[in-house]
Design an enzyme around this catalytic site. Structure first.
Site, PDB file in Angstrom:
ATOM      1  N   ASP A 447       0.822  -1.206   0.000  1.00 45.77           N
ATOM      2  CA  ASP A 447       0.000   0.000   0.000  1.00 45.77           C
ATOM      3  C   ASP A 447       0.863   1.266   0.000  1.00 45.77           C
ATOM      4  O   ASP A 447       2.076   1.227   0.276  1.00 45.77           O
ATOM      5  CB  ASP A 447      -0.929  -0.003   1.221  1.00 45.77           C
ATOM      6  CG  ASP A 447      -2.282   0.623   0.934  1.00 45.77           C
ATOM      7  OD1 ASP A 447      -2.368   1.455   0.004  1.00 45.77           O
ATOM      8  OD2 ASP A 447      -3.253   0.298   1.640  1.00 45.77           O
ATOM      9  N   ASP A 515     -10.774   1.837  -3.191  1.00 45.91           N
ATOM     10  CA  ASP A 515     -11.242   1.555  -1.835  1.00 45.91           C
ATOM     11  C   ASP A 515     -12.761   1.510  -1.766  1.00 45.91           C
ATOM     12  O   ASP A 515     -13.332   1.106  -0.749  1.00 45.91           O
ATOM     13  CB  ASP A 515     -10.733   2.621  -0.867  1.00 45.91           C
ATOM     14  CG  ASP A 515      -9.313   2.353  -0.403  1.00 45.91           C
ATOM     15  OD1 ASP A 515      -8.792   1.255  -0.660  1.00 45.91           O
ATOM     16  OD2 ASP A 515      -8.721   3.257   0.228  1.00 45.91           O
TER      17      ASP A 515
END
Length: 692
Positions: A447, A515
């Site tokens: 990430d 997301d």
């Protein structure tokens, strides 16, 4: 295939359906000749003898015709190359030589020189995608590269060009937008240090293309840092596209004597099959040449984040793993919260060792348990970041990007490590190599949850280099980890789709698309994503309903699964709260996905109807099989579900659909099954077709 004219000054690269040609004049001006349908070398030579127009004194005949415009001399377009030395600024190059790229793909190298600076333009055609990049070597005194773009693309003279791009923001990425191209420049890019949620590094131009018909010219940049693509319609209506690393012209790198720089690849594609045909060509190219192990199926995964967030333990994860295995999940991933003092987003980043309270014996016992259930085991990391509340930061506060005498900006309570520093690179290699060696880890979700803001490096003579060197260090670290741990797969994530490009995709096995896991929102995001990238890398999760992360929307398990089955299927809900009926239904959907997975992940995509309200659908075709995924977003009373015209099938063949029991001709409509399979708002269905 590369062909060279007898005079050694005209070069023609050809793929199955397209050609690309350039010509060097007697004055060493490199001119663009052709990019489009396949032509012969004789055709290219005929184009080469056309005289340049006489535009003097207020316009340059080179503008809009040069293959790679440099700064300096009789040019007024945006330069692809801008060089500054202590004595002067600009480039006055002379041709030195040409040769072929080694390897099965062949290719072309054109080498120029300006004093001690060598400039080599590289070309390679794969399928019908032309890959272009530039390498620069300095054999003289130190110089500064203010700008070094990968390529300039020149389009044929047409009227009414239309520009398409993919824009967005966090949780709303990859939204297609098209607008008429007008005189002047249109610039898209990122000055955030990563690819960004705001724009994907891709543009396409057409004059009258539809989904399946018409010419489309597309360009995609393979770079995971700040970048810029400028599309210019010049005063004489000619169009050029210039792109590369870095957003501004304030300084890219300083090259000392003996140093070199290679730009990222800027790839271009011509297609006469409309936007759908262009997408299928981009997908085939990436599966063949970009994505690691693209011939392998990506497993169905479970990710713990939305179920547990930071509140995790070994026992809790084991319970989730047992439920995940029972519904057919193949890869179990422990997300954020397993390391350091990571009980919230305020601490722990940088300390990549298991939390001793949560995992007293490390990750190996949990990984072994997951393996015993028949699943692979994965973890989440964010190596480029650090929390001020971490052992790493307390020991090395100078390892982050910062400006001397200025406040260090925290976003999500974290700072960006300066990966351009060799000591930071060494630390991350040691930490991650040790981690991957400590337990049987099969997968890493990598990430990157904030952008650059304080990109300073006190004490460094040329601090601007961290923008470029950070990305090179990231690539080198991923390459080194993949070589040392060849059984580990990697996923690129940046708060969702903030780092998706051909550069990072050449080093990762899949990407986290967004997301936003709301299944209706995802249809639009996935539609835009598919313009350039294939379903083989597009991770999509089934999460809980209502969607508590974003909008509170309620949707059926059926709609959530069919939405996510359009890519690499994952599950991210709290399985401990799912009823036995929901778990049983989930198992059926997972089993169906595994059946159609070869078509979705490796087949040709046809976008049958866009997700603009009402019915939307996509179709995947591979060999004698096809599958249609259809979603009904909303339906008014008395309004029939429209039929879908199937694509990519043999029009003379018959296909059986087990969902409807009907026999379909390859060129006919899917009609009755839609009406019986889709009822009401937010419904979805899957239709398989097999050639009889």
């Amino acid at each position: 295939m590369l062909e060279i004219a007898d005079n050694g000054r005209t070069w023609l690269l050809s793929g199955p359906a397209s050609s690309y040609a350039v010509h060097l004049t007697e004055d060493d001006e490199l001119l663009h000749l052709h990019w489009g349908p396949r032509i012969t070398l004789a055709d290219a030579e005929a184009l080469a003898v056309r005289p340049l127009p006489d535009y003097w004194p207020f316009e340059s005949p080179l503008d809009g015709r040069e293959e790679y415009p440099v700064e300096g001399g009789p040019r007024f377009v945006r330069p692809a190359l801008s060089v500054r030395t202590e004595e002067r600024r600009g480039t006055e190059w002379h041709f030195e030589a040409h040769d072929s790229e080694p390897g099965a793909d062949g290719g072309l190298r054109l080498r120029f020189r300006d004093g001690g600076l060598t400039i080599t333009l590289h070309y390679r055609i794969r399928h019908d995608v032309v890959e272009r990049w530039v390498s620069l070597g300095n054999e003289g005194p130190a110089l500064e590269l203010l700008r070094a773009d990968a390529a300039t693309w020149t389009l044929p003279e047409r009227v009414g060009w239309r520009l398409s791009q993919l824009h967005g923001r966090w949780a709303a990425e990859s939204r297609p937008a098209a607008s008429p191209l007008t005189y002047g420049e249109k610039v898209v890019g990122s000055r955030r240090g990563h690819t960004g949620h705001q724009h994907l590094p891709w543009v396409a131009l057409d004059t009258d293309a539809t989904e399946e018909h018409g010419e489309v010219y597309g360009c995609a940049l393979g770079w995971s840092g700040s970048w810029r693509i400028a599309v210019a319609q010049l005063p004489d209506a000619r169009v050029q596209i210039t792109g590369g690393a870095g957003h501004d012209d304030s300084g890219l790198l300083r090259l000392e004597s003996g140093q070199s720089y290679t730009t990222p690849v800027f790839a271009g594609l011509w297609s006469d099959g409309g936007f759908g045909g262009a997408s299928r060509a981009w997908h085939a190219y990436q599966r063949a040449y970009v994505i690691p192990h693209a011939d392998r199926d990506r497993p169905v995964l479970f990710n713990s984040w939305e179920a547990t967030e930071f509140d995790i333990s070994e026992e809790q994860q084991s319970a989730l793993a047992r439920r995940a295995a029972a519904i057919g999940v193949e890869l179990f991933v422990v997300d954020d919260g397993w390391f350091g003092r990571r009980t919230s987003d305020r601490a722990g980043l940088g300390d990549w060792t298991p939390n001793p309270d949560r995992f007293p014996k490390g990750l190996k016992p949990l990984a072994d348990h997951v393996h015993s259930l028949g699943m692979q085991f994965g973890i989440w990391v964010e190596p480029e970041m650090v929390n001020p509340d971490s052992d790493l930061y307390r020991e090395h506060p100078d390892w982050v990007q910062f400006q001397a005498g200025r406040k260090r900006t925290e976003l999500r309570n974290q700072l960006v490590l300066n990966l351009a520093r060799e000591d930071v690179q060494d630390y991350l290699w040691q930490q991650l190599d040790t981690l991957l060696s400590s337990a049987p880890i099969d997968y890493v979700k990598w990430d990157f949850n904030r952008a650059f803001t304080d990109a300073g490096w006190p004490g460094e003579p040329y601090p601007q280099r961290l923008w470029t060197d950070h990305v090179h260090a990231l690539y080198a670290l991923l390459d080194r980890l993949r070589a040392a741990h060849p059984g580990v797969a990697f996923e690129s994530c940046s708060g969702g789709g903030g780092r998706i490009d051909l550069g990072i995709m050449s080093r990762t096995d899949q990407v986290w698309t967004s997301d936003n896991t709301d299944p209706l929102d995802r249809l639009a995001i996935q539609h835009g994503f598919s313009q350039i990238h294939p379903a083989r890398v597009m991770a999509a999760w089934v999460t809980d309903s209502p969607n508590t992360q974003l909008n509170g929307r309620v949707s059926s398990l059926r709609f959530r699964f069919v939405s996510s089955m359009a890519g690499v299927l994952g599950v991210g809900g709290d399985l401990t709260r799912w009823s036995e009926e929901e778990l049983a239904e989930a198992g059926e959907w997972v089993a169906l996905y595994k059946e159609i997975r070869p078509l979705v992940q490796h087949g040709d995509l046809y976008r049958l109807r866009p997700p603009t309200g009402g019915l939307s659908a996509v179709q995947y075709v591979r060999g004698d099989e096809a599958v249609v995924l259809a979603w009904l977003q909303a339906q008014s009373y008395g309004e029939p579900v429209p039929a879908l015209r199937l694509k990519g099938l043999d029009p003379a063949a018959s296909y059986e659909c087990p969902e409807t029991g009907e026999i379909h001709r390859g060129a006919v409509l899917l009609h009755h099954g839609l009406r019986t399979g889709l009822r009401g708002d937010l419904d979805a269905a899957v239709f398989r077709l097999r050639r009889m």
